[in-house]
Scaffold this motif. Structure first.
Motif, PDB file in Angstrom:
ATOM      1  N   ASP A 127      36.083  60.807 100.201  1.00 15.25           N
ATOM      2  CA  ASP A 127      36.825  59.586 100.522  1.00 15.25           C
ATOM      3  C   ASP A 127      36.658  58.539  99.424  1.00 15.25           C
ATOM      4  OD1 ASP A 127      37.653  60.732 102.862  1.00 15.25           O
ATOM      5  OD2 ASP A 127      36.387  59.514 104.167  1.00 15.25           O
ATOM      6  N   SER A 128      35.440  58.377  98.920  1.00 12.70           N
ATOM      7  CA  SER A 128      35.220  57.356  97.883  1.00 12.70           C
ATOM      8  C   SER A 128      35.868  57.759  96.559  1.00 12.70           C
ATOM      9  CB  SER A 128      33.731  57.059  97.708  1.00 12.70           C
ATOM     10  OG  SER A 128      33.029  58.210  97.332  1.00 12.70           O
ATOM     11  N   GLU A 129      35.868  59.041  96.239  1.00  9.70           N
ATOM     12  CA  GLU A 129      36.544  59.489  95.014  1.00  9.70           C
ATOM     13  C   GLU A 129      38.056  59.297  95.126  1.00  9.70           C
ATOM     14  OE1 GLU A 129      33.618  63.074  93.445  1.00  9.70           O
ATOM     15  OE2 GLU A 129      35.004  63.468  95.102  1.00  9.70           O
ATOM     16  N   SER A 130      38.596  59.568  96.307  1.00  8.08           N
ATOM     17  CA  SER A 130      40.043  59.382  96.481  1.00  8.08           C
ATOM     18  C   SER A 130      40.394  57.895  96.435  1.00  8.08           C
ATOM     19  CB  SER A 130      40.542  60.044  97.764  1.00  8.08           C
ATOM     20  OG  SER A 130      40.044  59.420  98.915  1.00  8.08           O
ATOM     21  N   ALA A 131      39.523  57.042  96.935  1.00 11.71           N
ATOM     22  CA  ALA A 131      39.765  55.599  96.870  1.00 11.71           C
ATOM     23  C   ALA A 131      39.803  55.120  95.428  1.00 11.71           C
ATOM     24  CB  ALA A 131      38.691  54.844  97.640  1.00 11.71           C
ATOM     25  N   ARG A 132      38.922  55.658  94.605  1.00 11.34           N
ATOM     26  CA  ARG A 132      38.883  55.235  93.196  1.00 11.34           C
ATOM     27  C   ARG A 132      40.192  55.530  92.466  1.00 11.34           C
ATOM     28  NH1 ARG A 132      33.198  56.186  93.628  1.00 11.34           N
ATOM     29  NH2 ARG A 132      33.351  58.378  93.192  1.00 11.34           N
TER      30      ARG A 132
END
Length: 184
Positions: free
Chosen positions: A136-141
């Motif tokens: 989720d955090s990688e996709s947010a970036r």
């Protein structure tokens, strides 16, 4: 939600696109949270908009303090924790809670032209492949990059230390005017 915002120049509903993305993730055996679903939806919508100058879905993007969202998806899955998988149990529970049959909204029913349907599916498959192995955090970036639309709107267009008014709608025509100022 979407029916109240119906416009002439769009391709399909947000829910139909979300259903396609959910099915692709499940087919790949990958986890898909509501957070990542929103990231894929936003990315696909922006990519389609930049390629065709037409919005992918009827619904306008909304600017939030944490990124860009589709309000309908945020509302549909609001009771689901942000990082929990949208599995069959959660999806069925959401349909039951809302009293609507989300699964009936599919691209094949909404896009009658075979060439357009094929093109949309190809674009969505490309977008799913970008996010499939991301957390989720990688996709947010990917979406919150300093060269992206959210950063431009939040910090350049309205510079300074501020809070963004959540669910501020962004018309697709305004995004098209800015297309040379952000990257995908």
């Amino acid at each position: 939600m979407q029916t109240a915002k119906a416009k002439i120049n769009y391709t399909c509903s947000t829910v139909a696109v979300a259903n396609y993305i959910i099915k692709r993730f499940k087919k790949a055996g990958a986890k898909l949270s509501k957070t990542k679903l929103n990231h894929v939806l936003v990315y696909a919508h922006l990519k389609h908009l930049l390629l065709t100058s037409r919005p992918l879905v009827v619904e306008a993007l909304s600017l939030m303090h944490f990124g860009l969202v589709f309000e309908s998806i945020a509302k549909i899955f609001e009771n689901l924790p942000y990082d929990e998988d949208i599995g069959p149990r959660n999806y069925t529970q959401t349909e039951h809670d809302l009293g609507i049959k989300l699964r009936e909204r599919v691209l094949e029913k909404e896009i009658k032209d075979e060439e357009t349907l094929s093109s949309i599916k190809s674009l969505l498959d490309e977008c799913v492949s970008i996010f499939l192995d991301k957390s989720d955090s990688e996709s947010a970036r990917i979406l919150l990059d300093k060269k992206g639309l959210w950063y431009y709107l939040a910090f350049i267009e309205t510079p300074g230390n501020h809070l963004i008014n959540d669910f501020t709608e962004i018309d697709y025509k305004d995004i098209l005017k800015l297309k040379d100022r952000f990257n995908m």
